[in-house]
Design an enzyme around this catalytic site. Structure first.
Site, PDB file in Angstrom:
ATOM      1  N   LYS A  48       0.842  -1.201   0.000  1.00 48.89           N
ATOM      2  CA  LYS A  48       0.000   0.000   0.000  1.00 48.89           C
ATOM      3  C   LYS A  48       0.878   1.253   0.000  1.00 48.89           C
ATOM      4  O   LYS A  48       0.600   2.220  -0.708  1.00 48.89           O
ATOM      5  CB  LYS A  48      -0.948  -0.013   1.214  1.00 48.89           C
ATOM      6  CG  LYS A  48      -1.997  -1.127   1.114  1.00 48.89           C
ATOM      7  CD  LYS A  48      -2.808  -1.338   2.391  1.00 48.89           C
ATOM      8  CE  LYS A  48      -3.669  -2.588   2.246  1.00 48.89           C
ATOM      9  NZ  LYS A  48      -4.480  -2.898   3.426  1.00 48.89           N
ATOM     10  N   GLN A  92      -4.676  -1.599   9.520  1.00 42.81           N
ATOM     11  CA  GLN A  92      -4.518  -2.930   8.923  1.00 42.81           C
ATOM     12  C   GLN A  92      -5.073  -3.990   9.877  1.00 42.81           C
ATOM     13  O   GLN A  92      -4.783  -3.991  11.069  1.00 42.81           O
ATOM     14  CB  GLN A  92      -3.023  -3.183   8.624  1.00 42.81           C
ATOM     15  CG  GLN A  92      -2.754  -4.470   7.867  1.00 42.81           C
ATOM     16  CD  GLN A  92      -3.351  -4.482   6.466  1.00 42.81           C
ATOM     17  OE1 GLN A  92      -3.458  -3.460   5.805  1.00 42.81           O
ATOM     18  NE2 GLN A  92      -3.758  -5.652   6.013  1.00 42.81           N
ATOM     19  N   ASP A 115     -11.097   2.356   3.774  1.00 46.96           N
ATOM     20  CA  ASP A 115     -11.498   0.946   3.635  1.00 46.96           C
ATOM     21  C   ASP A 115     -13.024   0.801   3.489  1.00 46.96           C
ATOM     22  O   ASP A 115     -13.500  -0.266   3.123  1.00 46.96           O
ATOM     23  CB  ASP A 115     -11.092   0.155   4.887  1.00 46.96           C
ATOM     24  CG  ASP A 115      -9.707  -0.469   4.779  1.00 46.96           C
ATOM     25  OD1 ASP A 115      -9.333  -0.895   3.672  1.00 46.96           O
ATOM     26  OD2 ASP A 115      -9.026  -0.553   5.815  1.00 46.96           O
TER      27      ASP A 115
HETATM   28  N1  GUN Z   1      -6.704  -7.137   6.100  1.00 47.22           N
HETATM   29  C1  GUN Z   1      -7.044  -7.917   5.056  1.00 47.22           C
HETATM   30  N2  GUN Z   1      -7.674  -7.188   4.112  1.00 47.22           N
HETATM   31  C2  GUN Z   1      -7.740  -5.923   4.581  1.00 47.22           C
HETATM   32  C3  GUN Z   1      -8.282  -4.716   4.053  1.00 47.22           C
HETATM   33  O1  GUN Z   1      -8.847  -4.649   2.963  1.00 47.22           O
HETATM   34  N3  GUN Z   1      -8.133  -3.618   4.835  1.00 47.22           N
HETATM   35  C4  GUN Z   1      -7.525  -3.661   6.046  1.00 47.22           C
HETATM   36  N4  GUN Z   1      -7.447  -2.529   6.747  1.00 47.22           N
HETATM   37  N5  GUN Z   1      -7.022  -4.759   6.572  1.00 47.22           N
HETATM   38  C5  GUN Z   1      -7.133  -5.890   5.827  1.00 47.22           C
END
Ligand code: GUN
Length: 273
Positions: A48, A92, A115
């Site tokens: 990211k 995350q 998200d």
């Molecule tokens: N962990 C697995 N997929 C995601 C996601 O799309 N966003 C976040 N914040 N954590 C994750």
């Protein structure tokens, strides 16, 4: 059979986001919070960060010790909420067990919730209003379907998995596009009969589940799963070699949904409210 090239489309989307960011009066700033040292999470967060850099979005990764308390984490989120320079906040997941994930997600300002996981954004999506952000993975899947002009309206879509990150928002977004959606999970009876009805099958289970003669000829198969098989090879939920004989469209792993998720997240992170 056509392979849905998520890698290629992700590059197009990232280029579009980059061009948009260049023309914004304010540079978006994504704050990513990583708690603990989960190996997979570290890789995701690093991907990211790199994608943000590529499209000209400022990013700050805040790495916190596994033992951080819930209240310290909530305080940090409140600080980021009121920091005018920060336009996006991403925590995350998963979080360590002593922290209530729901409380943490709920603390994020819906206007910075890139998200799309906060109750306000989830609720808006559920009642047919426009959320500030759509969850990245389902949004990336819809971009992929649209790119290949796979009809959604009126399509019979079967989703395997009902997570808050993929299955549930995917169902809501497809309903919004007038698909007929069946969401299957570990308690579903006669799974194969349901899978056979799918014009579009979306598998987000995390194990090899879609095999053999399960799907209709010429259907579209979207594979959200990604894990390593017993030989250490990256693979998805779908037996690609077998399915590619009967499917009309199929998304590969790697190179399908994964890159689209990142591109879709960057699309979200470029939105400034
Ligand atoms: N962990 C697995 N997929 C995601 C996601 O799309 N966003 C976040 N914040 N954590 C994750």
């Amino acid at each position: 059979m056509i392979v849905l090239d998520g890698k290629a489309l992700s590059i197009k989307v990232l280029d579009r986001v980059k061009a948009k960011v260049e023309n914004l009066s304010k540079t978006p700033h994504l704050a990513v919070i990583l708690v603990g040292d989960d190996a997979a999470s570290k890789i995701y967060v690093n991907n990211k960060r790199k994608a943000a850099e590529r499209v000209g979005i400022k990013s700050t990764v805040i790495e916190l010790d596994t033992l951080i308390s819930e209240s310290e984490l909530l305080t940090l989120i409140n600080e980021l909420n009121s920091d005018a320079d920060v336009t996006g906040i991403l925590v995350q997941l998963p979080l360590p067990k002593h922290i209530d994930k729901n409380k943490v997600v709920e603390a994020i300002s819906p206007k910075k919730d890139v998200d799309g996981f906060t109750p306000e954004n989830v609720g808006k999506l559920a009642i047919g209003l426009e959320p500030y952000f759509y969850p990245a993975t389902p949004q990336g899947i819809i971009m992929l379907l649209d790119e290949y002009k796979i009809p959604i309206e009126g399509a019979d879509v079967v989703i395997l998995g009902r997570s808050n990150i993929v299955g549930k928002p995917m169902a809501q977004m497809l309903l919004k596009r007038n698909a007929t959606v069946t969401t299957c999970h570990s308690y579903t009876k006669n799974l194969e009969d349901k899978i056979k009805t799918a014009d579009i099958l979306i598998s987000a289970v995390g194990k090899k589940i879609v095999r053999c003669k399960m799907v209709r000829n010429n259907s579209c198969i979207i594979d959200v799963g990604i894990f390593r098989d017993s030989n250490g090879k990256l693979t998805g939920d779908v037996d690609f070699d077998y399915m590619s004989q009967s499917a009309g469209y199929i998304s590969p792993v790697p190179g399908g949904v994964g890159p689209m998720t990142i591109a879709s997240l960057m699309y979200n992170a470029s939105k400034v409210y």
